[in-house]
Write a protein that holds these residues in place. Structure first.
Motif, PDB file in Angstrom:
ATOM      1  N   GLU A 594     -56.587 -70.069 -57.224  1.00  0.00           N
ATOM      2  CA  GLU A 594     -57.796 -69.270 -57.462  1.00  0.00           C
ATOM      3  C   GLU A 594     -58.955 -70.198 -57.800  1.00  0.00           C
ATOM      4  OE1 GLU A 594     -57.585 -66.217 -56.723  1.00  0.00           O
ATOM      5  OE2 GLU A 594     -55.403 -65.971 -56.760  1.00  0.00           O
ATOM      6  N   ASN A 596     -59.977 -67.559 -54.872  1.00  0.00           N
ATOM      7  CA  ASN A 596     -59.750 -67.635 -53.422  1.00  0.00           C
ATOM      8  C   ASN A 596     -60.607 -66.657 -52.635  1.00  0.00           C
ATOM      9  OD1 ASN A 596     -58.637 -65.244 -54.192  1.00  0.00           O
ATOM     10  ND2 ASN A 596     -56.614 -65.570 -53.293  1.00  0.00           N
ATOM     11  N   GLU A 602     -64.408 -61.261 -53.455  1.00  0.00           N
ATOM     12  CA  GLU A 602     -64.038 -61.376 -54.867  1.00  0.00           C
ATOM     13  C   GLU A 602     -65.033 -62.293 -55.564  1.00  0.00           C
ATOM     14  OE1 GLU A 602     -59.898 -62.692 -54.677  1.00  0.00           O
ATOM     15  OE2 GLU A 602     -59.244 -60.605 -54.862  1.00  0.00           O
TER      16      GLU A 602
HETATM   17  C1  MMA Z   1     -52.784 -61.468 -54.948  1.00  0.00           C
HETATM   18  C2  MMA Z   1     -53.520 -62.772 -54.650  1.00  0.00           C
HETATM   19  C3  MMA Z   1     -54.819 -62.749 -55.364  1.00  0.00           C
HETATM   20  C4  MMA Z   1     -55.566 -61.506 -55.067  1.00  0.00           C
HETATM   21  C5  MMA Z   1     -54.800 -60.306 -55.412  1.00  0.00           C
HETATM   22  C6  MMA Z   1     -55.519 -59.012 -55.029  1.00  0.00           C
HETATM   23  C7  MMA Z   1     -51.484 -60.440 -56.652  1.00  0.00           C
HETATM   24  O1  MMA Z   1     -52.398 -61.498 -56.305  1.00  0.00           O
HETATM   25  O2  MMA Z   1     -53.820 -62.837 -53.346  1.00  0.00           O
HETATM   26  O3  MMA Z   1     -55.581 -63.898 -54.992  1.00  0.00           O
HETATM   27  O4  MMA Z   1     -56.753 -61.508 -55.802  1.00  0.00           O
HETATM   28  O5  MMA Z   1     -53.646 -60.360 -54.737  1.00  0.00           O
HETATM   29  O6  MMA Z   1     -54.791 -57.934 -55.381  1.00  0.00           O
END
Ligand code: MMA
Ligand code: CA
Length: 636
Positions: A594, A596, A602
């Motif tokens: 992260e 990511n 995000e």
């Molecule tokens: C995964 C991973 C994270 C992402 C979340 C979204 C559970 O984690 O890909 O980077 O933010 O999923 O639900």
């Protein structure tokens, strides 16, 4: 001689007529009063000639002579006034052998034979000189005679001559001695002065001269003394003469001395009752003196009983007089006419002051500053002012004293920057701040420090207000300062940060986990708004301590993460705290892999519930969130 002279005079009259008046006028024979005598002689001569006509002719001549006209001129006039033709005819009728150069009977002269006559004899005046001639008609011609006009010419014809020869100007012994009783022969000296040695007044008591029948006369004692008068060689004292010309031996005494009752020594002014002739009048030289002198034991005058009644003219100013002589009783031109007058007063014979000689002079009180000794005079202050006398800025009225000195008592104190006193227009002067302090100048009773004064203006840069709880400024020892001293409002009365119930405190900050107003998780933006609604912001974690605080509280949470105030919305991949603060040395604890930006959307960070790590997630996801309160600093 007399008759013959008269005849000559008649002939002279004829000659004068025959020759005209010119010669007579050109050669005056006599200019003195003695011409009167000539006239008198003429009158006598006319009578002696026996001729009625001559008598008539001579009469007027004598009258003219007495009138003072020149003798020869008078004779000429007389000739005209009379009957010269008849007189001449009478002379011409006498048959004489005139012209034979020989003096015949009836001829006064003939040719050069003048019969021994001279100018002096022909004119009867010893002073006459010159050339006597004989006319063709055998008459004496005196036209060549002139008066000598000198002492000795026998005629008192000069002002310097009291007499001349027998001419005594009719003076007598009575005249010479100024005594009608004087008699004797008055004579004339060779110097033409009267000689009274042949005059005498005659024996009389009172003539100041002791005569044979007198013992004395006034001061003339004939050489007598007390000793001779009393026939006693021991007798001394003062011998005097009575008014009756008898010797007075009453002041004669043996061994005269002061105290013997008689003024009988030259050293005595008086002796006892014997004052001599002295009186108060004589001793005081004042006819107004009264009283009688006394005599001291030392035979000197005692004027104690003499007095002079006051009167105008006694040279002493009496109360009823304004002045007397030089005594003005202290009055001056200035006291009479006022200041500015000088000169000398005068005193009239009426003992009243006269001011005619007073003059105007400079004086204190004349209203003009005109003497070096005057600072001022009346309203004339010579340009002086309160400011020039008392000092710059002094106001008020300068006045002048009666003695012409300046009076500044009504002047105000001087006012100027630098006199150490706050004057109008000044906020301070020297150490005088006009009562001002840092507290009053800054309007805060807590102000401290010191004011200063520059160019009479207050300077407050040295003043300050020390920090205090409630001043709205964060100071040492304060966690917060919300500008008041109330508590329960986020900052206590003692400026300690107050956290809301349930919140944790780290340092001066408060931290708490929150849900939305319904108690539910919310979006990142909802969370942000909720924190701000409580005076907070989404938590910014920039230290391990903050991270631990949040993590410790989240222990046991098993469902989902919590929103924190970290975002990369502005620039993808560039994360920043919503407060703008930097992370500093604290490294954000991102979970592995992260951030990511999963799904490409995000942009908001969450504190994961299962790890002490962070993840970026979609900002729209609903999560609980942490708020952080900064300490309150708020200027009231
Ligand atoms: C995964 C991973 C994270 C992402 C979340 C979204 C559970 O984690 O890909 O980077 O933010 O999923 O639900
Ligand atoms: Ca992610």
């Amino acid at each position: 001689m007399l008759a013959r002279f008269a005849w000559i005079s008649t002939a002279l009259v004829l000659a004068a007529c025959a020759e005209g008046m010119a010669s007579s006028e050109d050669e005056p024979v006599d200019t003195s009063g003695s011409s009167g005598e000539a006239g008198a002689s003429g009158l006598a001569g006319a009578g002696g000639a026996g001729g009625g006509a001559g008598g008539i002719a001579g009469g007027p001549a004598g009258a003219a002579g007495k009138a003072g006209a020149p003798a020869s001129g008078s004779a000429g006039v007389a000739g005209q006034a009379g009957s010269p033709q008849k007189a001449g005819g009478a002379g011409g009728a006498t048959a004489t052998p005139c012209g034979n150069g020989k003096l015949d009977a009836g001829e006064p002269c003939d040719g050069a034979d003048l019969g021994g006559e001279t100018c002096a004899t022909a004119t009867g005046k010893p002073g006459m000189v010159g050339e006597l001639t004989c006319t063709a008609a055998c008459a004496i011609d005196t036209s060549g005679c002139t008066a000598g006009l000198s002492c000795g010419d026998g005629v008192a014809n000069q002002a310097s001559e009291d007499c001349d020869g027998g001419d005594l100007r009719k003076k007598t012994c009575a005249d010479a001695l100024s005594n009608a009783a004087a008699q004797g022969a008055l004579a004339c000296t060779a110097q033409c002065k009267l000689d009274a040695s042949g005059c005498s007044i005659g024996p009389a008591c009172g003539d100041q001269k002791k005569d044979p029948n007198e013992e004395c006369d006034a001061k003339d004692l004939g050489g007598a003394t007390c000793a001779s008068a009393l026939n006693d060689p021991d007798m001394q004292g003062t011998l005097s003469c009575t008014p009756g010309c008898k010797l007075d031996e009453s002041k004669c005494v043996k061994n005269p001395k002061c105290g013997d009752g008689a003024k009988n020594q030259a050293s005595e002014q008086c002796d006892g009752a014997d004052l001599g002739q002295a009186t108060c009048k004589s001793l005081l030289s004042d006819v107004n003196a009264t009283g009688t002198p006394k005599c001291t034991a030392a035979c000197a005058y005692d004027l104690g009983d003499c007095s002079v009644p006051a009167y105008c003219g006694d040279k002493k100013k009496a109360a009823s007089e304004a002045c007397d002589g030089a005594d003005f009783g202290g009055a001056t031109c200035a006291s009479v006419l006022g200041p500015g007058h000088g000169g000398a007063l005068g005193c009239g014979s009426d003992c009243k002051i006269q001011t005619a000689n007073c003059v105007v002079v400079a004086a204190c009180g004349d209203g003009t500053k005109n003497q070096a000794s005057e600072q001022c005079d009346g309203a004339d202050h010579g340009g002086a002012t309160c400011s020039s006398i008392v000092g710059q800025g002094s106001q008020g009225q300068l006045t002048c004293n009666a003695d012409c000195t300046l009076n500044a008592s009504a002047c105000t104190a001087s006012a100027f920057c630098g006199n150490g006193k706050v004057d109008a227009g000044e906020s301070c002067d020297g150490a005088d701040f006009g009562g001002k302090t840092c507290a009053t100048v800054l309007g805060d009773s807590k102000a401290t420090g010191s004011l200063s004064c520059s160019s009479c203006a207050l300077v407050s840069s040295g003043c300050s207000i020390p920090p205090y709880c409630g001043d709205g400024k964060l100071a040492a020892g304060e966690e917060c300062d919300d500008g008041n001293v109330a508590g329960g409002d986020g900052c206590s009365a003692t400026c300690v940060a107050e956290c809301l119930p349930g919140e944790l405190k780290l340092g001066t900050h408060c931290y708490g986990e929150y849900a939305d107003t319904s108690g539910n998780p919310t979006s990142w933006d909802g969370a942000k708004a909720a924190c701000e609604g409580m005076g907070r912001h989404l938590v910014t974690i920039t230290s391990s301590a903050e991270a631990d605080l949040v993590w410790d509280e989240m222990s046991g949470v098993t469902t989902q993460g919590r929103w924190i105030g970290y975002t990369d919305r502005a620039v993808e991949g560039t994360w920043s705290w919503i407060t703008g603060e930097a992370s500093g040395g604290f490294i954000p604890p991102w979970d592995s892999g992260e951030p990511n930006d999963a799904g490409g959307n995000e942009d908001c960070a969450e504190f994961l519930y299962s790890y002490r790590l962070w993840n970026d997630n979609s900002c729209s996801r609903a999560l609980y969130f942490w708020c952080e309160a900064e300490p309150i600093v708020k200027f009231p």
